[in-house]
Scaffold this motif. Sequence first.
Motif, short mmCIF file in Angstrom:
data_model
loop_
_atom_site.label_atom_id
_atom_site.label_comp_id
_atom_site.label_asym_id
_atom_site.label_seq_id
_atom_site.Cartn_x
_atom_site.Cartn_y
_atom_site.Cartn_z
N ALA A 43 1.02 -1.35 -0.73
CA ALA A 43 0.14 -0.15 -0.12
C ALA A 43 0.58 1.07 -0.02
CB ALA A 43 -0.53 -0.06 1.61
N ASN A 44 2.33 0.99 1.12
CA ASN A 44 2.38 2.51 1.22
C ASN A 44 3.53 3.16 -0.42
OD1 ASN A 44 2.37 3.16 3.69
ND2 ASN A 44 3.31 2.33 4.33
N PHE A 73 -1.56 5.43 7.70
CA PHE A 73 -1.65 4.64 7.84
C PHE A 73 -3.31 4.39 7.13
CE2 PHE A 73 -4.29 1.37 9.72
CZ PHE A 73 -3.75 -0.21 9.90
N VAL A 74 -3.80 5.06 7.32
CA VAL A 74 -5.51 5.51 6.73
C VAL A 74 -5.42 5.10 5.07
CG1 VAL A 74 -7.89 5.71 6.82
CG2 VAL A 74 -6.80 5.68 8.60
N THR A 75 -4.89 6.57 5.06
CA THR A 75 -4.80 6.88 3.49
C THR A 75 -3.87 5.57 2.85
OG1 THR A 75 -4.38 9.31 4.46
CG2 THR A 75 -4.07 8.73 1.85
N PRO A 76 -2.81 5.11 2.64
CA PRO A 76 -2.32 3.90 1.94
C PRO A 76 -3.51 3.11 1.96
CG PRO A 76 -0.65 4.74 3.07
CD PRO A 76 -1.74 5.27 3.57
N LEU A 77 -4.14 2.25 2.85
CA LEU A 77 -5.19 1.62 2.98
C LEU A 77 -6.15 1.82 1.74
CD1 LEU A 77 -4.84 0.43 6.15
CD2 LEU A 77 -4.23 -1.47 4.32
N ILE A 156 -1.74 14.14 2.77
CA ILE A 156 -2.18 13.25 1.60
C ILE A 156 -3.37 12.51 1.66
CG2 ILE A 156 0.68 12.45 2.75
CD1 ILE A 156 -0.77 10.27 4.68
N THR A 157 -3.95 13.21 2.20
CA THR A 157 -5.60 12.91 2.38
C THR A 157 -5.84 13.08 1.33
OG1 THR A 157 -5.63 11.83 5.02
CG2 THR A 157 -7.70 12.36 3.66
N HIS A 158 -5.81 14.69 1.20
CA HIS A 158 -6.56 16.08 0.37
C HIS A 158 -5.75 15.64 -0.78
CE1 HIS A 158 -7.27 18.85 3.85
NE2 HIS A 158 -7.96 17.74 3.63
#
Length: 252
Positions: A43-44, A73-77, A156-158
């Motif tokens: 994922a990363n 952790f959440v964003t790559p998932l 990173i999420t945006h």
Amino acid sequence: MASPEPSIDLQQGLFSHLLELRSRIVRAAVTVLLVLLALVPMANRLYTELAAPLVARLPQGAHLIATEVASPFVTPLKLAFYAALFISMPMILYQLWAFVSPGLYKHEKRLARPLLAAALVLFYMGCAFAYFLVLPAAFRFLAAVTPQGVEMMTDITHYLDFVMLMFFAFGLCFEVPVAVVILAAIGLVNLQKLRSGRRYAIVGAFTVAAFITPPDITSMIMLAVPMCLLYEVGVLAVAWLLKPTADNPARS
């Protein structure tokens, strides 16, 4: 007194259809889950590849940031899940086709098969076009217009949300040929109207591109021009696929 047998047969038919629908949904979901499990360990690395168009154009010393505690952790998932859906889409569409195809006429099947395949390929092409061409041009423009003294550091999420939105928008815009054929197939337009409406299609393409793309003229042109070309592809597809025939359609 009326016999209850027709009602019982109807209930049994509905129940069997529901069972088949559940089976198709389960198969599609299992496919997505298996692909997701395979992608989670990388994922990363997937996120690194996704962020490459932006990272390559950030100013010296700038980088992506995480403004929430769980974001690294959440964003790559989340990205792995989106990628699993992307990869599993052929199986998902196959299960959908296997469920609805028995109820279609023979001529409807003849038209639906190429449309379904074309829709999938065109969506993938739209996403690839956005990633390899549009996003680098857009980020180059945004980096160039960043005011003096302002650090360009994106969350990173945006960034993930923005790129997924671009992928979805470009994937849908690349479905122009499929939309044109469907409109002609259901009788809303004909070949003559499509040919005479080119000017309106061009205006519509540039209008849609102006709303969807980042605020630079390059990105707008890079979406509008392919949409115009895809409109012409749709017109050619209508002329090829929807030839008038005297035969009455028969159910296969």
